[in-house]
Design an enzyme around this catalytic site. Structure first.
Site, mmCIF file in Angstrom:
data_model
loop_
_atom_site.group_PDB
_atom_site.id
_atom_site.type_symbol
_atom_site.label_atom_id
_atom_site.label_comp_id
_atom_site.label_asym_id
_atom_site.label_seq_id
_atom_site.Cartn_x
_atom_site.Cartn_y
_atom_site.Cartn_z
ATOM 1 N N GLY A 68 4.348 -1.554 -3.216
ATOM 2 C CA GLY A 68 4.951 -3.658 -4.347
ATOM 3 C C GLY A 68 4.340 -3.956 -2.599
ATOM 4 O O GLY A 68 4.803 -3.453 -1.371
ATOM 5 N N GLY A 69 4.740 -5.585 -2.725
ATOM 6 C CA GLY A 69 4.822 -6.339 -1.564
ATOM 7 C C GLY A 69 5.562 -5.521 -0.708
ATOM 8 O O GLY A 69 5.170 -6.454 0.134
ATOM 9 N N THR A 72 8.145 0.315 0.052
ATOM 10 C CA THR A 72 7.024 1.888 -0.792
ATOM 11 C C THR A 72 8.359 2.373 -1.138
ATOM 12 O O THR A 72 9.462 2.608 -0.894
ATOM 13 C CB THR A 72 6.745 2.339 0.755
ATOM 14 O OG1 THR A 72 5.374 0.982 1.494
ATOM 15 C CG2 THR A 72 5.187 3.637 0.439
ATOM 16 N N VAL A 73 8.023 3.419 -2.109
ATOM 17 C CA VAL A 73 8.996 4.320 -2.898
ATOM 18 C C VAL A 73 7.700 5.657 -2.378
ATOM 19 O O VAL A 73 6.489 6.072 -2.777
ATOM 20 C CB VAL A 73 9.235 4.620 -4.232
ATOM 21 C CG1 VAL A 73 10.060 5.125 -4.726
ATOM 22 C CG2 VAL A 73 9.206 2.227 -4.457
ATOM 23 N N ASP A 183 13.477 -11.227 -12.634
ATOM 24 C CA ASP A 183 12.021 -10.782 -12.890
ATOM 25 C C ASP A 183 12.041 -9.665 -13.737
ATOM 26 O O ASP A 183 11.657 -8.435 -13.678
ATOM 27 C CB ASP A 183 12.245 -10.058 -11.649
ATOM 28 C CG ASP A 183 10.437 -10.378 -11.257
ATOM 29 O OD1 ASP A 183 9.681 -10.694 -11.498
ATOM 30 O OD2 ASP A 183 9.466 -9.646 -10.380
#
Length: 353
Positions: A68-69, A72-73, A183
């Site tokens: 995502g912004g 990192t996964v 969110d």
């Protein structure tokens, strides 16, 4: 995180850190062993060294299962089991996001909130090791490409809605301190191997208040396009009803199979559906015209009408008139009992029109 935040079972990289993980376990981690809460209400989780994180991910060469912004996964192994190592980007602002998420996850424990297993804050890049969700996220199941798109049965959709509602009710009313997620969206609802929902991504969460909070000067706007409460945009005030609005949009996605926001057209789902949710003359909307056409007749019409009415109340313009998440849970439990029971028995059976 963005919609690329994905956890899924993948053989690639799964064994990359397996051997070295045993060494990491032997070294042990600082803090309290996992399993329960400490006396101050903080959930126990292992605190890892950076070297342990590197071994768990094969030096960050294991499979990247999400990005995502802000992070990192990586696929990882912790005590021999699959896990997801979420590595936050390095910057002062993003470190605040990491700290917010860490502090929130250390204080919450619910079956439908993603579980924090371990963490590392030795480097500028903070790391959260989270439970692994084998079936990706809800956005992928509803809108992603391939044969899996749009095939989630009606009963499963209702069950996921209830589980997310239960997680939010816990955060709002039964967590100490109380939490507003900030969110809520389909890509932040993970699905485990049993297709149970796990609410994730607490980088926008707000803790420790029961009424309202205005954002500090350095904070960015909360939420994602299509899900953001218009009242929050106008006022800058965060409340529990901010989450209720976003949950209402999620209900509309589950009902219609349509995305909350179409960037190509700049279309908001709430704007498209508003005239159909509240027709002129006070006549109840015809839910059959809203239900995802890919379901055909394989849904319960009474349940669909109840979900449509509930979604309409959640996305109302006046926050004070929106239901609480406790009200939402009770409504779903009462109006969709058939679907919930069918999923609980291991079936996605549904009532027909």
């Amino acid at each position: 995180m963005g919609q690329r935040y994905r956890f899924f079972c993948c053989g690639c990289g799964a064994n990359a850190a397996a051997d070295d993980d045993r060494e990491a376990d032997e070294e042990g981690g600082a803090g309290v062993p996992d399993g329960g809460k400490g006396g101050d209400g903080v959930v126990a989780a292992r605190q890892l060294s950076w070297a342990q994180v590197e071994r768990m991910t094969g030096g960050f060469t294991s499979a990247v299962v999400g990005e995502g912004g802000f992070s990192t996964v990586y696929l990882a192994r912790l005590s021999g089991a699959l896990a997801a190592a979420k590595v936050h980007r390095s910057s002062e602002r993003l470190h605040r996001v990491f700290r917010q998420e860490l502090e929130t996850l250390l204080r919450v424990r619910h079956p439908h909130v993603v579980r924090l297993l371990a963490f590392c804050e030795q480097q500028d890049e903070g790391v959260l090791v989270l439970e692994f969700a084998a079936n990706g996220n809800l956005h992928e199941k509803l809108h992603g490409g391939g044969k899996a798109a749009g095939t989630m049965p009606w009963a499963r959709r209702v069950s996921v809605a209830l589980q997310v509602a239960q997680a939010l009710e816990y955060l709002h009313d039964r967590c100490e301190p109380q939490v507003v997620h900030g969110d809520v969206k389909a890509s932040n609802v993970l699905l485990d191997s049993a297709m149970s929902a796990k609410l994730c991504d607490f980088g926008s969460a707000r803790m420790g208040f029961s009424a309202a909070v205005r954002p500090r000067a350095h904070q960015t706007m909360l939420g994602s396009p299509g899900y953001v409460d218009p009242h929050y945009i106008r006022s800058g005030v965060v409340t529990k009803k901010t989450d209720v609005y976003s949950f209402g949009v999620l209900l509309l996605e589950l009902l219609t199979g349509m995305e909350a926001f179409c960037p190509v057209e700049g279309r908001l789902l709430t704007a498209v559906l508003a005239p159909r949710l509240k027709p002129a003359g006070g006549v109840p909307c015809d839910a059959r015209a809203l239900v995802d056409e890919r379901l055909g007749s394989a849904y319960d019409a009474a349940e669909a009408s109840a979900v449509a009415a509930l979604a309409a109340s959640c996305v109302g313009q006046n926050p004070s008139l929106r239901p609480s998440m406790a009200d939402v849970v009770r409504t779903l439990e009462q109006s969709a009992q058939g679907s919930i029971l069918s999923v609980g028995k291991g079936s996605d059976g549904i009532g027909k029109l």
